[in-house]
Structure formats: C-alpha cells, structure tokens
Design an enzyme around this catalytic site. Structure first.
Site, PDB file in Angstrom:
ATOM      1  N   CYS A  54       0.824  -1.212   0.000  1.00 26.12           N
ATOM      2  CA  CYS A  54       0.000   0.000   0.000  1.00 26.12           C
ATOM      3  C   CYS A  54       0.860   1.264   0.000  1.00 26.12           C
ATOM      4  O   CYS A  54       1.568   1.539   0.970  1.00 26.12           O
ATOM      5  CB  CYS A  54      -0.910  -0.054   1.221  1.00 26.12           C
ATOM      6  SG  CYS A  54      -1.726   1.495   1.631  1.00 26.12           S
ATOM      7  N   CYS A  57      -0.036   3.788   2.775  1.00 33.37           N
ATOM      8  CA  CYS A  57       0.439   3.244   4.059  1.00 33.37           C
ATOM      9  C   CYS A  57       1.917   3.590   4.249  1.00 33.37           C
ATOM     10  O   CYS A  57       2.336   4.026   5.332  1.00 33.37           O
ATOM     11  CB  CYS A  57       0.293   1.719   4.102  1.00 33.37           C
ATOM     12  SG  CYS A  57      -1.386   1.107   3.902  1.00 33.37           S
TER      13      CYS A  57
END
Length: 151
Positions: A54, A57
C-alpha cells in the site's frame, strides 16, 4: 582517539535513532495487551491497519508517524499498534473490525469498542486534527477529553 571524539561520533551515529523515537510509539503488543494497558493508563487504543504493498500506508509511515508533533499527541493519548492486515493477528483483527481499505486507522475504547475510524493518507496536521475532532465529537470520558484539549 580521545574520549571527546568517541563520544561526539557516537552522538552523531545515534542521532537518527533519537530523532525517529520522537514519532508515534507503535508498541509490539498483542491486541489483548494493548487493551489492558490502555485501561490501566486511561488511554485509548489506536490501530494502523496497513499492507506491505500500500503506497499511502508507506507514506504515512515515512512522512506522518515519525513527526514529533504527531508522536507527542498519539503517545499521550493512545496505546498504538501497527498491524499488517494480511498477516496473522493483523488479518484476524482486520476482519473483526471490517477493514476494507488501506491504510485504515481505528480508535478503540479500552474495552475494545470502536470509537472512530478513518482511512487514507493525510498530512500530519490534518491527520491529528481529524482524530482529535472526532474524539471530542464522540463524547469521550473526561480524562481523555482533557488529554486532547491539552495538546
């Protein structure tokens, strides 16, 4: 080498570790340990559900969580966990809290009840303000509101 040079060099080498330590203190605790510690310390639990692939993230981990201001607020208010939502305990808890996007940030009361959640990347000041406003809006216990207002 003399002692002053050795101490100076050690300080230079350790400085990056000290600077990083000023951000959010994600603790290597189990969910149960975090809940128990939160109750003991009159704090809430903050969980960062992330995945290794991600992009947002990674940005949160690199750009937001290491910042001193973010760390000051989160370390005072929460017991913080960082969980890979695709592995072991993180996978189990991601299912329990119905996490469907990454990153997802979940705030829990010390009994494990979800109080607030948000998803996605935000710059540090906006991220902290989003969490702070949401907690005040949720009508949290007075000791938690006092912590929030002290920031």
């Amino acid at each position: 080498m003399n002692k002053k040079v050795i101490i100076w060099m050690a300080g230079i080498l350790l400085l990056p570790l000290w600077v990083c330590a000023q951000g959010v203190n994600f603790r290597p605790l189990s969910y149960t340990e975090a809940i128990e510690l939160a109750a003991k310390e009159n704090k809430m639990v903050f969980i960062d559900f992330y995945t290794t692939w991600c992009g947002p993230c990674k940005r949160m981990s690199k750009e937001v969580f290491p910042q001193q201001e973010v760390g000051e607020y989160f370390n005072r208010t929460f017991i913080s966990l960082k969980l890979d939502a695709e592995k072991e305990n993180g996978l189990e808890l991601a299912k329990k809290y119905a996490v469907k996007a990454f990153p997802t940030f979940v705030v829990l009361s010390p009994d494990g009840t979800e109080v607030f959640r948000t998803s996605g990347y935000r710059p540090a000041d906006e991220f902290v303000e989003t969490i702070r406003k949401a907690l005040v809006k949720e009508g949290l216990p007075e000791q938690v509101i006092a912590l929030i207002e002290d920031t």
